[in-house]
Design a protein around this motif. Structure first.
Motif, PDB file in Angstrom:
ATOM      1  N   ILE A  79       0.767  -1.217   0.012  1.00 34.07           N
ATOM      2  CA  ILE A  79      -0.134  -0.026  -0.036  1.00 34.07           C
ATOM      3  C   ILE A  79       0.839   1.337   0.030  1.00 34.07           C
ATOM      4  O   ILE A  79       0.704   2.372  -0.742  1.00 34.07           O
ATOM      5  CB  ILE A  79      -0.968   0.010   1.112  1.00 34.07           C
ATOM      6  CG1 ILE A  79      -2.051  -1.107   0.995  1.00 34.07           C
ATOM      7  CG2 ILE A  79      -1.816   1.230   1.155  1.00 34.07           C
ATOM      8  CD1 ILE A  79      -2.970  -1.186   2.238  1.00 34.07           C
ATOM      9  N   ARG A  83       0.935   4.347  -2.832  1.00 35.13           N
ATOM     10  CA  ARG A  83       0.726   5.759  -2.208  1.00 35.13           C
ATOM     11  C   ARG A  83       1.818   6.706  -2.744  1.00 35.13           C
ATOM     12  O   ARG A  83       1.595   7.614  -3.451  1.00 35.13           O
ATOM     13  CB  ARG A  83       0.850   5.644  -0.841  1.00 35.13           C
ATOM     14  CG  ARG A  83       0.376   7.220  -0.341  1.00 35.13           C
ATOM     15  CD  ARG A  83       0.380   7.502   1.161  1.00 35.13           C
ATOM     16  NE  ARG A  83      -0.921   6.630   1.659  1.00 35.13           N
ATOM     17  CZ  ARG A  83      -0.628   5.489   2.450  1.00 35.13           C
ATOM     18  NH1 ARG A  83       0.527   5.041   2.434  1.00 35.13           N
ATOM     19  NH2 ARG A  83      -1.692   4.893   2.729  1.00 35.13           N
ATOM     20  N   ARG A  88      -1.947  10.461  -2.897  1.00 39.20           N
ATOM     21  CA  ARG A  88      -2.773  10.055  -2.184  1.00 39.20           C
ATOM     22  C   ARG A  88      -4.250   9.769  -2.902  1.00 39.20           C
ATOM     23  O   ARG A  88      -4.542  10.708  -3.573  1.00 39.20           O
ATOM     24  CB  ARG A  88      -2.979  10.847  -0.707  1.00 39.20           C
ATOM     25  CG  ARG A  88      -1.842  10.666  -0.010  1.00 39.20           C
ATOM     26  CD  ARG A  88      -1.802  11.671   1.254  1.00 39.20           C
ATOM     27  NE  ARG A  88      -2.736  11.289   2.219  1.00 39.20           N
ATOM     28  CZ  ARG A  88      -2.869  11.832   3.374  1.00 39.20           C
ATOM     29  NH1 ARG A  88      -2.169  12.802   3.932  1.00 39.20           N
ATOM     30  NH2 ARG A  88      -3.822  11.560   4.313  1.00 39.20           N
ATOM     31  N   GLY A  93      -5.981   2.239  -3.547  1.00 38.12           N
ATOM     32  CA  GLY A  93      -6.740   1.075  -3.283  1.00 38.12           C
ATOM     33  C   GLY A  93      -6.289  -0.281  -4.054  1.00 38.12           C
ATOM     34  O   GLY A  93      -6.500  -1.649  -3.650  1.00 38.12           O
ATOM     35  N   GLU A 340       0.716   0.707   7.676  1.00 33.46           N
ATOM     36  CA  GLU A 340      -0.384   1.680   7.481  1.00 33.46           C
ATOM     37  C   GLU A 340      -1.250   1.606   8.782  1.00 33.46           C
ATOM     38  O   GLU A 340      -2.071   2.553   8.952  1.00 33.46           O
ATOM     39  CB  GLU A 340      -1.338   0.809   6.499  1.00 33.46           C
ATOM     40  CG  GLU A 340      -1.004   0.608   5.093  1.00 33.46           C
ATOM     41  CD  GLU A 340      -0.565   1.832   4.484  1.00 33.46           C
ATOM     42  OE1 GLU A 340      -1.406   3.025   4.483  1.00 33.46           O
ATOM     43  OE2 GLU A 340       0.528   2.200   3.975  1.00 33.46           O
ATOM     44  N   MET A 466      -9.747   3.196   0.683  1.00 33.21           N
ATOM     45  CA  MET A 466      -8.403   4.052   0.635  1.00 33.21           C
ATOM     46  C   MET A 466      -8.980   5.405   0.276  1.00 33.21           C
ATOM     47  O   MET A 466      -8.232   6.689   0.744  1.00 33.21           O
ATOM     48  CB  MET A 466      -7.577   3.526  -0.138  1.00 33.21           C
ATOM     49  CG  MET A 466      -6.683   2.255   0.155  1.00 33.21           C
ATOM     50  SD  MET A 466      -6.350   2.267   1.712  1.00 33.21           S
ATOM     51  CE  MET A 466      -4.842   3.426   1.718  1.00 33.21           C
ATOM     52  N   GLU A 470      -7.813   7.690   2.818  1.00 35.53           N
ATOM     53  CA  GLU A 470      -6.436   8.863   2.446  1.00 35.53           C
ATOM     54  C   GLU A 470      -7.087  10.232   2.488  1.00 35.53           C
ATOM     55  O   GLU A 470      -6.123  11.372   2.485  1.00 35.53           O
ATOM     56  CB  GLU A 470      -6.374   8.688   0.826  1.00 35.53           C
ATOM     57  CG  GLU A 470      -5.546   7.190   0.653  1.00 35.53           C
ATOM     58  CD  GLU A 470      -4.188   7.366   1.440  1.00 35.53           C
ATOM     59  OE1 GLU A 470      -3.937   6.615   2.407  1.00 35.53           O
ATOM     60  OE2 GLU A 470      -3.235   7.782   0.723  1.00 35.53           O
TER      61      GLU A 470
END
Lengths: 486, 111
Positions: A79, A83, A88, A93, A340, A466, A470
């Motif tokens: 993840i 990113r 972001r 996702g 995360e 996400m 985010e």
């Protein structure tokens, strides 16, 4: 990537050998041992191997290089790496998709590791060479006993959690640098024994005899494609995660690409030398798949001189192959989740292993469910994850950027521009082809319907989660981001 | 199922086995030995001079081309930093990891 993020403390492999063994250990699983020799034999022998070799070099090696390079460049789990590339937002996702596929894969693989553990224990106890032993009844008895299957599943997940709690260098690396060479040695010793048996040559002729007409059949190439892509674990997030623990001066193309793909395939070839001479010498059915390992081979150990020893060697090696894969596959989830969340590595290991244990209960209780899950996630989930990782590299980050910034940085061999179109076009197209092929082949079946459910729900869930997360402030990263030691 | 006709170890089968052994085990062992030796060499250089050149001549040329052709690229700052670090290392150290000639190093300039 911000400067503060780049400076975050992170574990590293203690040695290059440790990294290489982790890569190979992750990729070599039970399928290499019982599947590769048989698939080769059924699809033209040498013709299949030629196709397999071509696809390894054209697809798997460049793909693995891309995944490892992304992991090393970002120094993050799936993840976090997404990113860094996408910025972001909901596209992060796609990293969640890879994580979900990985956990789903592990949920049915863990009970299967439990099978190999059960057989390894009984090989040590000498059960297979005891009087009146019945191989089929033994397997049926095991699978019909939920206490036994759940116990094995539990022991496996506890073992994986125990190793992961020790961290990357003290845990994973220490296990793989012993287990992978031990697997190779055990297969080599069995191969030497097998090749001395009467009728062993038929096993070699079955696997390596060339039937040239198969080279021009689409079925040969599709089988070779599946073997080349799925046995190397391309796009599962494993290579990315393992690569994220590389040191700055480590090389990607030679170790992360060439050695991993070819080394893993070499163990499949070694398995052919080890098992198929025995299979043919004793007149067993080479196409028996799991039954070959858990029923047929078990029957012949009592007939070999020193059968207890050979059985022990085989099943311990078999267990090691499965366990090291499970270990590194689980690390993908641990690394990602620990980065995360605010959870410590210990909490993350327990949470991820606990989740896999719970999700693995149906597969532990039902071999049919295990087969079903394997087919659904193998046919659609894994290509989806590969499409996410390679797609993000090819279409968002751009292969040329990754090539000049990471692939050729400290590289043992130079990678030219030929690599860019392979990553951008060829591998994604192949993944779409695989998913489409299985959809047509299985049209209307429950497998196909559940495959479509995976294809739709995983990306939607990943994007939705996400997109929401985010938009909020991210927690500051702690010093113990991942790795747990060092 | 197994072909009922006994399978023979013909010359073709032996040839396939030989090719397979070279193509798989040969390449894997070559890659393993080469990469481990390179690691030893890198560690030796790092211990001796604290830094090593991170790009080969061809790879550094590609990196330079990327920086020059993509001045607005969001990754260009990182690319330029990596390029300059490699150039400084090449000019500031006596021993290189890759095969750089003195002339090649003299021609290098920071970006």
């Amino acid at each position: 990537m911000s400067e503060s993020e780049a400076k975050t403390a992170r574990a590293e492999w203690g040695t290059r050998f440790g990294f290489l063994m982790a890569m190979v250990g992750a990729m070599v699983g039970v399928g290499n041992i019982w599947r590769f020799p048989y698939v080769a034999g059924q699809n033209g022998g040498g013709a299949f191997i030629i196709a397999f070799l071509v696809l390894l070099f054209v697809l798997a090696v460049p793909g693995l290089m891309a995944e490892v390079a992304l992991g090393r460049y970002t120094g993050k789990g799936v993840i976090g790496a997404f990113r860094d590339v996408t910025g972001r937002g909901g596209l992060v996702g796609l990293g969640v998709v890879v994580l979900l596929v990985n956990i789903a894969l592990m949920s049915y693989y863990a009970p299967l590791i439990g099978w190999t553990l059960y057989y390894a224990i009984h090989s040590l106890l000498g059960t297979f060479t005891g009087a009146g032993f019945g191989a089929e009844a033994f397997l049926d008895g095991f699978l019909a006993n939920p206490v036994l299957t759940m116990t094995m599943h539990t022991i496996v997940m506890a073992g994986i959690a125990g190793v992961l709690l020790l961290g990357i260098r003290q845990g994973v690396e220490r296990v793989v640098v012993v287990a992978v060479p031990a697997l190779v040695v055990s297969l080599a010793v069995i191969a030497i024994r097998g090749l001395t048996l009467d009728g062993a040559s038929e096993g070699l002729a079955f696997t390596f005899g060339i039937q040239w007409e198969f080279l021009f059949m689409s079925s040969t190439w599709i089988e070779a494609l599946g073997q080349a892509l799925f046995s190397t674990g391309l796009g599962w997030g494993i290579a990315l995660t393992v690569g994220s623990y590389l040191r700055e001066y480590d090389d990607v193309p030679l170790g992360g690409g060439v050695f991993t793909a070819i080394g893993e395939a070499s163990i499949g070839i070694l398995a052919a030398f080890a098992i198929f001479p025995i299979v043919f010498a004793f007149g067993l059915d080479p196409a028996a798949g799991a039954g070959l390992t858990f029923v047929s081979l078990v029957q012949i150990f009592p007939e070999l001189v020193g059968g207890v020893f050979w059985g022990m060697l085989f099943f311990l090696g078999f267990f090691l192959a499965a366990f090291t894969s499970g270990l590194v596959i689980t690390e993908v989830g641990v690394t990602t989740v620990s980065e995360e969340t605010r959870l410590s590595r210990t909490q993350t290991v327990l949470a991820v292993c606990g989740l896999i244990w719970v999700l693995g209960i149906p597969s532990a209780l039902s071999a049919d469910f295990l087969d079903f899950a394997d087919f659904v996630f193998g046919s659609w989930g894994l290509p989806l994850a590969t499409l996410a990782i390679i797609g993000v590299i090819g279409w968002k980050l751009g292969p040329e950027r990754l090539r000049v910034l990471s692939v050729n940085d400290n590289a043992g061999i130079y990678i030219g521009r030929w690599w860019n179109p392979v990553v951008k076009f060829v591998i994604p197209a192949v993944m779409l082809f695989i998913m489409g092929f299985f959809a047509v082949e299985e049209f209307g079946t429950p497998e196909m319907i559940w495959g479509m459910v995976v294809l739709v729900t995983f990306p939607v869930a990943g994007y939705g989660v996400m997109h929401y997360l985010e938009g909020r402030d991210r927690p500051p990263e702690t010093a113990d981001v991942a790795g747990g030691d060092d | 199922m197994v072909d009922p006709v006994p399978l023979q170890l013909t010359g073709e089968v032996w040839a396939t086995i030989a090719v397979v052994v070279v193509a798989f085990w040969g390449v894997a062992i070559w890659a393993l030995i080469r990469t481990l030796r390179q690691e030893d060499r890198k560690v030796e250089l790092l211990e001796g001079q604290d830094r090593i050149d991170s790009y080969s001549p061809r790879a550094l040329a590609d990196l330079r081309e990327f920086v020059e052709n993509n001045p607005e690229d969001p990754y260009v700052a990182d690319a330029r930093r990596r390029y300059n670090e490699c150039v400084e290392t090449l000019k500031g150290t006596d021993r290189q990891f890759y095969d750089w000639s003195e002339e090649e190093i003299d021609r290098l300039e920071r970006l």
